[in-house]
Design an enzyme around this catalytic site. Structure first.
Site, PDB file in Angstrom:
ATOM      1  N   SER A  36      68.699  33.362  19.620  1.00  0.00           N
ATOM      2  CA  SER A  36      67.705  33.473  18.556  1.00  0.00           C
ATOM      3  C   SER A  36      68.189  34.518  17.574  1.00  0.00           C
ATOM      4  O   SER A  36      68.843  35.481  17.982  1.00  0.00           O
ATOM      5  CB  SER A  36      66.338  33.907  19.107  1.00  0.00           C
ATOM      6  OG  SER A  36      65.670  32.845  19.732  1.00  0.00           O
TER       7      SER A  36
ATOM      8  N   GLU B 294      66.053  37.472  -0.717  1.00  0.00           N
ATOM      9  CA  GLU B 294      65.265  36.324  -1.181  1.00  0.00           C
ATOM     10  C   GLU B 294      64.485  35.649  -0.043  1.00  0.00           C
ATOM     11  O   GLU B 294      64.081  34.502  -0.181  1.00  0.00           O
ATOM     12  CB  GLU B 294      66.207  35.312  -1.835  1.00  0.00           C
ATOM     13  CG  GLU B 294      67.027  35.874  -2.995  1.00  0.00           C
ATOM     14  CD  GLU B 294      68.306  36.612  -2.560  1.00  0.00           C
ATOM     15  OE1 GLU B 294      68.573  36.663  -1.344  1.00  0.00           O
ATOM     16  OE2 GLU B 294      69.012  37.136  -3.446  1.00  0.00           O
ATOM     17  N   SER B 295      64.277  36.293   1.078  1.00  0.00           N
ATOM     18  CA  SER B 295      63.458  35.872   2.221  1.00  0.00           C
ATOM     19  C   SER B 295      64.257  35.844   3.524  1.00  0.00           C
ATOM     20  O   SER B 295      64.754  36.879   3.937  1.00  0.00           O
ATOM     21  CB  SER B 295      62.675  34.585   1.967  1.00  0.00           C
ATOM     22  OG  SER B 295      61.722  34.813   0.932  1.00  0.00           O
TER      23      SER B 295
ATOM     24  N   HIS C 299      66.600  29.253  16.465  1.00  0.00           N
ATOM     25  CA  HIS C 299      66.401  29.313  17.914  1.00  0.00           C
ATOM     26  C   HIS C 299      67.178  28.129  18.460  1.00  0.00           C
ATOM     27  O   HIS C 299      66.885  26.979  18.096  1.00  0.00           O
ATOM     28  CB  HIS C 299      64.925  29.226  18.286  1.00  0.00           C
ATOM     29  CG  HIS C 299      64.120  30.268  17.596  1.00  0.00           C
ATOM     30  ND1 HIS C 299      64.188  31.607  17.938  1.00  0.00           N
ATOM     31  CD2 HIS C 299      63.288  30.212  16.538  1.00  0.00           C
ATOM     32  CE1 HIS C 299      63.429  32.304  17.116  1.00  0.00           C
ATOM     33  NE2 HIS C 299      62.855  31.486  16.261  1.00  0.00           N
TER      34      HIS C 299
ATOM     35  N   CYS D 279      63.415  32.572  -2.133  1.00  0.00           N
ATOM     36  CA  CYS D 279      62.632  32.654  -3.366  1.00  0.00           C
ATOM     37  C   CYS D 279      63.609  32.822  -4.525  1.00  0.00           C
ATOM     38  O   CYS D 279      64.824  32.834  -4.324  1.00  0.00           O
ATOM     39  CB  CYS D 279      61.602  33.775  -3.300  1.00  0.00           C
ATOM     40  SG  CYS D 279      62.298  35.394  -3.056  1.00  0.00           S
TER      41      CYS D 279
END
Lengths: 127, 127
Positions: free
Chosen positions: A55, A62-63, A68, A83
């Site tokens: 994971s 930008e995010s 997983h 974004c």
């Protein structure tokens, strides 16, 4: 900063077992995917599970990108959220190619635009 | 390990500016939210942006929690993704309460079940 973003949810099946279980490979793949999409990498955190599975997340300006992996099922659960002017499909496609995903189910959700919208697009690709 | 998971996407609006801009508060809130839902915390990575905003993730054994905050818009973009027997709404509600979210738009996506499904449930709560 504008709140508007694009969030790709990708369900990748029939991926290579060994790649899904290789944390260093996945971490490098995710950093490369972020950079190829033009993102600025801020934080990188990955975790290897016993006996198998990885994971992790790359936080970008930008995010984020997350994974997983379930090597025993050939499955990787991927999120690529960007974004600004970035196109999250650049990173999502790069990751799917790197993992040799045989089946790629993806949807794109708009984020930060008020109410939660139903997926803007949906795509299934079978290699 | 089963691939099946539950992924809550929450768009929180009308949150407190100061809370959305306080990285330590957000990080503690997210760790507490994970623990309250019964998750096992594996990795924690948060980043504070200038002049404002926080992005971060808590990787749990059962998947992840992420946030991107936009204090100037009172907006927080939240994902809570769990697998196993955990209920992601426990953490999502805890986070929304902690940020004093006035408007809470949430959907739940099933993950790891084959094709990407359209949201199983959708809820809007206006405080």
């Amino acid at each position: 900063m504008e709140t508007m973003g694009r969030h790709i949810i990708a369900e990748l099946w029939e991926c290579d077992f060994d790649k899904l279980n290789d944390m260093q490979f996945i971490e490098q793949t995710f950093v490369d995917a972020a950079l190829k999409s033009g993102a600025e990498v801020r934080e990188v955190a990955f975790h290897k599970f016993a006996p198998q599975g990885v994971s992790g997340v790359v936080i970008i300006s930008e995010s984020h990108l997350t994974i997983h992996s379930f090597p025993e099922h050939g499955y990787a659960s991927i999120d690529v959220y960007t974004c600004g002017d970035l196109d999250p499909s650049v990173a999502a496609n790069y990751i799917a190619d790197a993992l040799n995903a045989g089946i790629r189910e993806t949807i794109e959700m708009p984020r930060g635009m008020g109410p939660v919208n139903v997926p803007k697009s949906r795509m299934t690709v079978q290699a």
